[in-house]
Write an enzyme that holds these catalytic residues in place. Structure first.
Site, PDB file in Angstrom:
ATOM      1  N   HIS A 127     -10.661  -5.406  10.479  1.00 22.65           N
ATOM      2  CA  HIS A 127     -11.207  -5.260   9.119  1.00 22.65           C
ATOM      3  C   HIS A 127     -12.621  -4.670   9.146  1.00 22.65           C
ATOM      4  O   HIS A 127     -13.422  -4.983   8.280  1.00 22.65           O
ATOM      5  CB  HIS A 127     -11.285  -6.620   8.419  1.00 22.65           C
ATOM      6  CG  HIS A 127      -9.999  -7.138   7.853  1.00 22.65           C
ATOM      7  ND1 HIS A 127      -8.963  -7.567   8.627  1.00 22.65           N
ATOM      8  CD2 HIS A 127      -9.585  -7.309   6.573  1.00 22.65           C
ATOM      9  CE1 HIS A 127      -7.966  -7.994   7.853  1.00 22.65           C
ATOM     10  NE2 HIS A 127      -8.319  -7.842   6.602  1.00 22.65           N
ATOM     11  N   GLU A 140       0.816  -1.225   0.000  1.00 23.76           N
ATOM     12  CA  GLU A 140       0.000   0.000   0.000  1.00 23.76           C
ATOM     13  C   GLU A 140       0.839   1.260   0.000  1.00 23.76           C
ATOM     14  O   GLU A 140       0.506   2.228  -0.679  1.00 23.76           O
ATOM     15  CB  GLU A 140      -0.966  -0.006   1.192  1.00 23.76           C
ATOM     16  CG  GLU A 140      -2.167  -0.936   1.028  1.00 23.76           C
ATOM     17  CD  GLU A 140      -1.860  -2.386   1.361  1.00 23.76           C
ATOM     18  OE1 GLU A 140      -0.706  -2.679   1.741  1.00 23.76           O
ATOM     19  OE2 GLU A 140      -2.764  -3.232   1.245  1.00 23.76           O
TER      20      GLU A 140
HETATM   21  C1  LIG Z   1      -1.703  -4.436   4.516  1.00 24.54           C
HETATM   22  C2  LIG Z   1      -2.702  -5.400   3.952  1.00 24.54           C
HETATM   23  N1  LIG Z   1      -3.013  -5.345   2.641  1.00 24.54           N
HETATM   24  C3  LIG Z   1      -3.900  -6.200   2.104  1.00 24.54           C
HETATM   25  C4  LIG Z   1      -4.499  -7.151   2.879  1.00 24.54           C
HETATM   26  C5  LIG Z   1      -5.532  -8.091   2.272  1.00 24.54           C
HETATM   27  N2  LIG Z   1      -4.980  -9.444   2.189  1.00 24.54           N
HETATM   28  C6  LIG Z   1      -5.245 -10.362   3.130  1.00 24.54           C
HETATM   29  S1  LIG Z   1      -4.440 -11.781   2.842  1.00 24.54           S
HETATM   30  C7  LIG Z   1      -3.740 -11.190   1.442  1.00 24.54           C
HETATM   31  C8  LIG Z   1      -2.822 -12.064   0.661  1.00 24.54           C
HETATM   32  C9  LIG Z   1      -1.583 -12.387   1.417  1.00 24.54           C
HETATM   33  O1  LIG Z   1      -0.791 -13.225   0.684  1.00 24.54           O
HETATM   34  P1  LIG Z   1       0.424 -13.972   1.341  1.00 24.54           P
HETATM   35  O2  LIG Z   1       1.268 -13.019   2.102  1.00 24.54           O
HETATM   36  O3  LIG Z   1       1.085 -14.748   0.279  1.00 24.54           O
HETATM   37  O4  LIG Z   1      -0.241 -14.934   2.440  1.00 24.54           O
HETATM   38  P2  LIG Z   1      -1.276 -16.138   2.209  1.00 24.54           P
HETATM   39  O5  LIG Z   1      -2.651 -15.561   2.345  1.00 24.54           O
HETATM   40  O6  LIG Z   1      -1.007 -16.726   0.882  1.00 24.54           O
HETATM   41  O7  LIG Z   1      -0.996 -17.087   3.329  1.00 24.54           O
HETATM   42  C10 LIG Z   1      -4.149  -9.882   1.205  1.00 24.54           C
HETATM   43  C11 LIG Z   1      -3.736  -9.088   0.058  1.00 24.54           C
HETATM   44  C12 LIG Z   1      -4.187  -7.166   4.258  1.00 24.54           C
HETATM   45  N3  LIG Z   1      -4.770  -8.025   5.103  1.00 24.54           N
HETATM   46  N4  LIG Z   1      -3.292  -6.305   4.764  1.00 24.54           N
END
Ligand SMILES: Cc1ncc(C[n+]2csc(CCOP(=O)(O)OP(=O)(O)O)c2C)c(N)n1
Ligand SMILES: [Mg+2]
Lengths: 336, 291
Positions: free
Chosen positions: A129, A60
């Site tokens: 959230h 972000e």
């Molecule tokens: C700062 C932030 N940006 C966006 C999100 C929304 N979000 C939740 S999980 C996710 C994907 C995360 O991917 P990864 O780090 O690969 O973890 P995984 O879910 O695959 O375990 C996103 C974009 C968030 N929770 N926090």
């Protein structure tokens, strides 16, 4: 007027701006190929291509900062912050960088960018959230803050936000994305920022609402035995003082309904202004109907209790009108 | 129920992580922490109770699926903000260093998290202070609906360790023993005062990002390929080969686990949901003046 869901109205507003202005670009997490986690950018990649519609990494600060830089140099970025909480990791770029460029360039550099963010509780997303967090932006001169209260004004407000010459934070109550409304579309349908909308006229009390609470107020007014005037602020920064003062000068009573904590919520500013300007005219104390000063709870029943509901707003307003005194909030045993 | 996060994904590598840590080593983890929480020692009732919003949940049903916590087994409150747990783990490592407790902190996060500022700031800080931390990136190939190669310009996240001057190591996240070995080594290194390590566990997200995501963006056949190297299948096979268990015994064990889960579901369903007063608790030490 076409009937559509709020997320569709948002996608259409962006698409219409992109059609009329080739400098409008869109980026954010999963906004391109997936059409947005809430489908608010559906179809944009197909129509406008990967040069103007881009998926970003989970960064972000990076992409909001890039929006500041792009806006300062000739583009008109519309970026999506999936949940307003994620703005926390990017706040510097907004409140300290982007919103100060005009001032710190003596007006020579402007930042016409729009930051769209989903806000609010009601869907069981829990404490990290579900907040509204508009208060993060309210005391940081150099930006504007507006909110949709449904499909009806999402389209028009967003078009104005994108056209605006300054940074605009555009809030989208998440639980309204799937709700349908009749939407006026086209280039004449833009709704000016800074103007409130009288949703319903009334005589006994003015109820000021914003974002998600507009629906709550309208529903309450429909059920009420008293006559309530409902004002949808639409923009918080700058807010429409004239519309509110003019209304309360007539009704002589003000209720503010907010989806944010009682302490330091946006309604404190409205209440102060009205109480100061109309001190001698008021027939009852200004009433603020808010959430308690607690994190958003997870469970459905608790979340319902937490949010200002139609029945709660009705009970509180009724008490105010009947007694001329201030009801306690529910968490202090007040009427619900 | 909010955002029930599929955990089948990588529970197994988590058994490896938990096995390699000491019981009081602090751990930070994401919203996808259910498997790790169980491996660390939370009861099924405590995890399920939280997901289902019951008072028996690990935070009393106030946080839901994305928010587990059990300090008695080292689990700090799980993080629903991507990357947020990474600098926090550095802080837990700082405590261990300053107080000389001999603990090692572990941060468990996703591939997508390695693109956020918190990752770079947290790991850098741990590196310059030589903090006892193991940074464990579970590379399950996806962040929400985006394949890793769309958001990350290098193939191996472990390579990012170079920019912090710390060891980076790729680990087969489908192999429980490989995970135990890698985490143990990194933890031993951290405990010796040599500083942090970045581990990248290559694994796969079997399901969509969350409920309602059918993962249509996945290339055909990719899931099936990973399933062929399913960690539980592989581990069962290995135990049988080593003669530690026979096929029947493994079947029995799995049945008893399934029964245990069924039983927990029944138990938790009978537990109460928190009442409104719970909202006002645990906000500040001083419970007055909050209203
Ligand atoms: C700062 C932030 N940006 C966006 C999100 C929304 N979000 C939740 S999980 C996710 C994907 C995360 O991917 P990864 O780090 O690969 O973890 P995984 O879910 O695959 O375990 C996103 C974009 C968030 N929770 N926090
Ligand atoms: Mg991932």
């Amino acid at each position: 007027m076409p009937r559509m869901r709020m997320n569709q109205a948002i996608a259409q507003a962006i698409a219409d701006e992109m059609r009329s202005d080739p400098t409008v670009v869109v980026f954010g997490e999963d906004v391109a190929e997936a059409g947005g986690p809430f489908k608010t950018t559906d179809g944009l990649l197909i129509e406008f291509g990967p040069n103007r519609v881009r998926d970003t990494p989970i960064s972000e600060m990076g992409f909001l900062g890039a929006a500041v830089g792009a806006a300062a140099t000739g583009l008109r970025p519309v970026v999506e912050i999936m949940f307003i909480e994620f703005l926390g990791v990017a706040l510097d770029q907004l409140v300290t960088q982007g919103s100060k460029f005009r001032y710190l360039s003596a007006g020579k550099v402007t930042v016409p960018m729009t930051i769209r963010a989903s806000v609010g509780a009601g869907l069981g997303f829990a404490a990290q959230h579900s907040q509204t967090l508009e208060s993060w932006m309210l005391a940081s001169p150099g930006l504007k803050v507006a909110s949709a209260s449904g499909a009806e004004n999402a389209y028009g407000l967003l078009r104005s936000a994108i056209q605006d010459e300054d940074p605009v934070v555009f809030l989208e109550p998440r639980r309204l994305y799937a709700v349908r409304g009749d939407v006026k579309v086209g280039s004449n349908a833009a709704i000016p920022l800074g103007q409130a909308r009288i949703v319903r006229s009334g005589e006994d009390v003015t109820i000021v609402a914003f974002g998600s609470t507009v629906r709550v107020a309208v529903d309450a007014a429909e059920q009420a035995e008293f006559s309530a005037e409902i004002i949808d602020l639409q923009t918080l920064v700058p807010w429409d003082r004239q519309a509110v003062l003019e209304s309360v000068a007539r009704t002589k009573r003000l209720v503010i309904v907010e989806e944010n904590p009682y302490s330091f919520g946006w309604g404190t500013e409205i209440a102060t202004k009205v109480a100061s300007e109309l001190f001698g005219d008021l027939e009852a104390p200004v009433l603020r109907v808010t959430t308690p000063d607690v994190p958003v709870p997870f469970g459905k029943a608790l979340e319902e209790r937490f949010l200002p509901s139609t029945s709660y707003l009705l009970a509180q307003t009724r008490y105010l009108l009947e007694t001329g005194t201030l009801p306690r909030p529910w968490w202090e045993g007040g009427p619900t | 129920m909010g955002l029930p996060i599929p955990v089948k994904v990588k529970k197994r590598s988590r058994v490896g992580i938990a096995a390699a840590l000491e019981p009081n080593d602090p751990v930070t983890c994401t919203y996808r922490g259910h498997g790790l929480a169980l491996a660390l020692g939370l009861t099924i009732e405590s995890v399920l109770g939280e997901i289902m919003g019951r008072v028996s949940g690990s935070v009393g049903g106030m946080g839901g699926s994305m928010h587990l916590c059990e300090p008695s087994v080292g689990l700090l409150p799980t993080f629903a903000i991507v990357g947020a747990g990474i600098p926090v783990a550095a802080g837990a490592g700082l405590t261990a260093q300053v107080l000389g407790t001999g603990q090692v902190a572990a941060a468990v996060f996703g591939d997508g998290a390695s693109n956020i500022g918190a990752f770079h700031e947290g790991v850098n800080l741990a590196a310059i202070w030589k903090l006892p931390v193991v940074f464990i990136c579970e590379n399950n190939q996806y962040g929400e609906y985006s394949r890793i190669d769309k958001t990350t310009p290098i193939e191996n996240i472990a390579d990012r360790a170079v920019s912090f001057g710390i060891p980076g190591r790729i680990v087969d996240g489908q192999d429980v023993d490989a995970v135990i070995e890698a985490v143990s080594q990194a933890a031993a290194r951290a405990r010796s005062g040599a500083g942090p390590t970045l581990l990248e566990l290559k694994t796969y997200r079997y399901a969509g990002h969350s409920r309602g995501d059918a993962a249509p963006y996945r290339p055909e056949g990719e899931l099936e390929q990973w399933l062929q190297r399913d960690p539980i299948d592989q581990y069962r096979e290995r135990l049988i080969q080593k003669g530690l268990i026979d096929f029947k015994g493994a079947q029995k064990l799995e049945e008893s686990v399934a029964n245990r889960v069924e039983e927990a579901v029944g138990t938790v369903l009978r537990h109460q949901q928190p009442g409104p007063q719970a909202m006002f608790r645990n906000i500040l030490a001083d419970e007055t003046g909050r209203r």
